[in-house]
Write a protein that holds these residues in place. Structure first.
Motif, short mmCIF file in Angstrom:
data_model
loop_
_atom_site.label_atom_id
_atom_site.label_comp_id
_atom_site.label_asym_id
_atom_site.label_seq_id
_atom_site.Cartn_x
_atom_site.Cartn_y
_atom_site.Cartn_z
N GLU A 9 0.83 -1.20 0.00
CA GLU A 9 0.00 0.00 0.00
C GLU A 9 0.87 1.25 0.00
O GLU A 9 0.60 2.22 -0.74
CB GLU A 9 -0.93 -0.02 1.22
N LEU B 286 2.41 1.70 -3.55
CA LEU B 286 1.44 2.18 -4.53
C LEU B 286 1.11 3.65 -4.31
O LEU B 286 1.03 4.44 -5.25
CB LEU B 286 0.17 1.34 -4.45
N ARG B 287 0.94 4.03 -3.05
CA ARG B 287 0.61 5.43 -2.76
C ARG B 287 1.75 6.35 -3.19
O ARG B 287 1.52 7.42 -3.77
CB ARG B 287 0.31 5.58 -1.27
N LEU C 150 1.88 6.40 -7.17
CA LEU C 150 0.79 7.19 -7.74
C LEU C 150 0.94 8.66 -7.38
O LEU C 150 0.54 9.54 -8.15
CB LEU C 150 -0.55 6.64 -7.25
N VAL D 209 -2.46 10.81 -6.77
CA VAL D 209 -2.91 10.99 -5.39
C VAL D 209 -2.10 12.12 -4.77
O VAL D 209 -0.98 12.42 -5.21
CB VAL D 209 -2.78 9.70 -4.54
N GLY E 276 -2.50 10.66 0.20
CA GLY E 276 -2.99 9.43 -0.40
C GLY E 276 -4.38 9.52 -0.98
O GLY E 276 -4.95 8.49 -1.39
N PHE F 25 -7.10 10.59 -3.91
CA PHE F 25 -7.07 10.83 -5.35
C PHE F 25 -7.25 12.32 -5.62
O PHE F 25 -8.07 12.99 -4.99
CB PHE F 25 -8.17 10.03 -6.06
N ALA G 176 -7.05 6.96 -0.29
CA ALA G 176 -7.43 5.72 -0.97
C ALA G 176 -6.86 4.52 -0.22
O ALA G 176 -5.75 4.57 0.31
CB ALA G 176 -6.92 5.74 -2.41
N LEU H 11 -6.02 0.15 -0.12
CA LEU H 11 -5.25 -0.75 -0.99
C LEU H 11 -6.06 -1.18 -2.21
O LEU H 11 -5.52 -1.25 -3.32
CB LEU H 11 -4.81 -1.98 -0.19
N GLN I 202 -8.45 0.44 -3.89
CA GLN I 202 -8.51 1.52 -4.86
C GLN I 202 -7.16 1.77 -5.51
O GLN I 202 -7.07 2.00 -6.72
CB GLN I 202 -9.00 2.80 -4.18
N LEU I 203 -6.11 1.70 -4.71
CA LEU I 203 -4.76 1.93 -5.24
C LEU I 203 -4.37 0.85 -6.24
O LEU I 203 -3.80 1.14 -7.31
CB LEU I 203 -3.75 2.00 -4.10
N ALA J 278 -3.68 1.39 -10.22
CA ALA J 278 -2.39 1.00 -10.79
C ALA J 278 -2.56 0.00 -11.93
O ALA J 278 -1.85 0.07 -12.95
CB ALA J 278 -1.49 0.41 -9.70
#
Length: 265
Positions: free
Chosen positions: A110, A113-114, A117, A123, A127, A129, A145, A147, A149-150, A154
């Protein structure tokens, strides 16, 4: 060499164990016992060719040491992820650290990804969007967001893909072995057998197993597992290495050469 085998074929919450069947070893350890293996590790074995022997800590170290992040992954993610790897190793001494390690690994994904993004402007620093209509103001576009949604974002942007998963053939082989094992059990049940000599032939993955949409399974399953832990869980099991494998593969894919170049362009 093969370390302990993953018994769960899915990625959802498991009922493999709970606090209801706690062991004396679950309490605070005595000082002189800190370096000893948890008593439950005595019951884990490893198969090496035709031989089965007790699992050793060196087997676990060999398996987890292989799950390294590439150098391009930011240091903060590296440290967070390596905490999960160390927890896995120390679960040899404290069995319940297995699920803590799994939770830590999912939180590392998580975080990764944050951050990725965020570097792409998708984001914000917390975190959430980014809503183009709120850019330049102090108004937040949404809540941070999670995990699910992330991962979905992705995947939609091609930051994580099925083609980028390096262990697809290995996972397909595992599916084939599980399928063959079930077929053997069903044969024994149909013929009322209590034992049988297994043929010395390897399991061959089917075309369907080789073409499985692993990424969609992960997008659906990993967030459920993460939420199970995040809200307090009695889940207890030692089969966490596959989850750490998946997390390692996804994070390395996020920071592969082509993804990094695309994100900075």
């Amino acid at each position: 060499m093969s370390a302990e085998r993953e018994s769960r074929s899915g990625l959802g919450p498991s009922s493999a164990g709970s606090a209801d069947n706690a062991e004396p070893a679950d309490g605070l350890r005595n000082l002189h016992e800190l370096s000893l293996p948890d008593v439950r590790m005595r019951y884990v074995s490893v198969r090496v060719g035709p031989m089965v022997r007790p699992l050793e800590q060196s087997d676990r170290y060999e398996a987890i040491a292989d799950l390294r992040l590439v150098d391009r992954v930011p240091e903060q993610v590296q440290v967070h992820y390596d905490t999960a790897r160390n927890l896995y190793l120390y679960a040899w001494h404290v069995y319940r650290f297995h699920v803590v390690a799994e939770h830590q690994a999912l939180a590392s994904l998580e975080m990764a990804l944050r951050l990725a993004l965020g570097q792409r402007g998708i984001v914000d620093g917390e975190g959430a969007f980014v809503d183009p209509s709120t850019q330049g103001s102090k108004k937040r576009s949404s809540r941070p967001a999670g995990l699910s949604q992330l991962m979905s974002m992705a995947a939609r942007l091609g930051i994580i893909t099925n083609d980028g998963l390096t262990r697809r053939a290995q996972w397909a082989q595992r599916l084939a072995e599980e399928r063959l094992s079930i077929e053997h059990i069903q044969f024994m049940e149909r013929n009322d057998l209590d034992r049988m000599d297994l043929p010395d032939t390897p399991a061959i993955p089917t075309a369907e197993e080789l073409a499985l949409d692993w990424l969609q399974q992960f997008v659906e399953g990993l967030p459920r597992l993460r939420n199970e832990y995040a809200h307090g869980s009695q889940m207890l099991h030692a089969n966490v290495l596959r989850t750490i494998q998946i997390v390692c593969d996804l994070i390395n894919q996020i920071w592969s050469d082509d993804k990094v170049n695309a994100g900075s362009g």
